[in-house]
Structure formats: C-alpha cells, structure tokens
Design a protein around this motif. Sequence first.
Motif, mmCIF file in Angstrom:
data_model
loop_
_atom_site.group_PDB
_atom_site.id
_atom_site.type_symbol
_atom_site.label_atom_id
_atom_site.label_comp_id
_atom_site.label_asym_id
_atom_site.label_seq_id
_atom_site.Cartn_x
_atom_site.Cartn_y
_atom_site.Cartn_z
ATOM 1 N N LEU A 52 0.835 -1.196 0.000
ATOM 2 C CA LEU A 52 0.000 0.000 0.000
ATOM 3 C C LEU A 52 0.873 1.251 0.000
ATOM 4 C CD1 LEU A 52 -3.296 0.665 1.535
ATOM 5 C CD2 LEU A 52 -1.492 2.022 2.519
ATOM 6 N N SER A 55 3.105 1.612 -3.285
ATOM 7 C CA SER A 55 2.300 1.973 -4.456
ATOM 8 C C SER A 55 1.928 3.449 -4.419
ATOM 9 C CB SER A 55 1.033 1.130 -4.522
ATOM 10 O OG SER A 55 1.344 -0.203 -4.768
ATOM 11 N N CYS A 56 1.541 3.917 -3.262
ATOM 12 C CA CYS A 56 1.199 5.336 -3.121
ATOM 13 C C CYS A 56 2.421 6.205 -3.413
ATOM 14 C CB CYS A 56 0.652 5.603 -1.719
ATOM 15 S SG CYS A 56 0.134 7.310 -1.474
ATOM 16 N N PHE A 69 0.412 -0.777 -8.906
ATOM 17 C CA PHE A 69 -0.044 -1.880 -8.061
ATOM 18 C C PHE A 69 0.414 -3.246 -8.569
ATOM 19 C CE2 PHE A 69 -3.264 -2.220 -11.262
ATOM 20 C CZ PHE A 69 -3.702 -3.532 -11.215
ATOM 21 N N THR A 96 -2.027 -8.333 -0.649
ATOM 22 C CA THR A 96 -1.014 -7.362 -1.060
ATOM 23 C C THR A 96 -1.425 -6.655 -2.347
ATOM 24 O OG1 THR A 96 0.726 -8.670 -0.017
ATOM 25 C CG2 THR A 96 1.419 -7.069 -1.668
ATOM 26 N N LEU A 99 -4.417 -4.196 -1.492
ATOM 27 C CA LEU A 99 -3.985 -2.985 -0.795
ATOM 28 C C LEU A 99 -3.069 -2.127 -1.670
ATOM 29 C CD1 LEU A 99 -3.492 -4.085 2.914
ATOM 30 C CD2 LEU A 99 -5.390 -2.863 1.863
ATOM 31 N N SER A 100 -2.319 -2.755 -2.558
ATOM 32 C CA SER A 100 -1.490 -1.991 -3.488
ATOM 33 C C SER A 100 -2.357 -1.210 -4.465
ATOM 34 C CB SER A 100 -0.561 -2.924 -4.256
ATOM 35 O OG SER A 100 0.311 -3.579 -3.378
ATOM 36 N N ILE A 102 -5.323 -0.040 -3.763
ATOM 37 C CA ILE A 102 -5.834 1.078 -2.969
ATOM 38 C C ILE A 102 -4.760 2.156 -2.806
ATOM 39 C CG2 ILE A 102 -6.628 1.737 -0.657
ATOM 40 C CD1 ILE A 102 -8.034 -1.001 -0.536
ATOM 41 N N GLY A 103 -3.528 1.746 -2.554
ATOM 42 C CA GLY A 103 -2.434 2.709 -2.417
ATOM 43 C C GLY A 103 -2.175 3.482 -3.700
#
Length: 114
Positions: A52, A55-56, A69, A96, A99-100, A102-103
């Motif tokens: 997460l 990636s962000c 992601f 993973t 959440l990636s 989402i990030g």
Amino acid sequence: MYNILMKKRWYVAWAIQIIEMLLAGLLASASNLVSAPLYAVLLWAGAPLAGLFTSCRAVRRGLNNYLAFLAPAPCLYLAHALLWGFIPQAGPGLVTAFLSLIGAAAGEVLNQRK
C-alpha cells in the motif's frame, strides 16, 4: 543526465518500488526463522501494508497508477521463493495486490489534489 532521469522518472519510481517490496518480502519471509506468529503477521499484514505504502509513493514519484499496483505481489512471491524455494499461499499475495491497488488510487488522488 538529470534531464534524462526526469523524463524517465517513472522508471526510477518503479525500480525503487520493486527494491522496497523485495526487501519487505525478504523481511516477512525471513521472520519465519524467529517465530511462526511473527511470520504470519508480517506475511498477512506487514507485506500488504508495505505494498500500500510503496504503491502510493511510486505514484507520487511519477509512476502511472495503473502500473504501480502490479509489482508488490510478485515481489513478495519472488522474495519468498528466493529465500525458501517455494512461494507462500495465495492469500497474502491477493491481500497485497488489493492494498497496493488502494495505495495506487490514493497516490493518484493526492497527485490530483496537489
């Protein structure tokens, strides 16, 4: 040289993300030597949260959010396979990847608000 890197800064952002996720995956996989509960926590929570975050940050550094992601879950599997010779179960990789995603979306929103 700096101008070339700035034009291709997404390469650098993706390389940094891959290195960070390989290190996070190695840390999670190596924690199996310490204790099984720590291994489970790092595999199911630590690596996804690292995905997460990376990636962000990769999107904030200039990587396309559709590409950001993709690297964390394969890096987790690769790190585990390099250390132990086999990949972990599918669950941590799917968490993973989710959440990636989402990030990456959060990084895109932060870029648009800037």
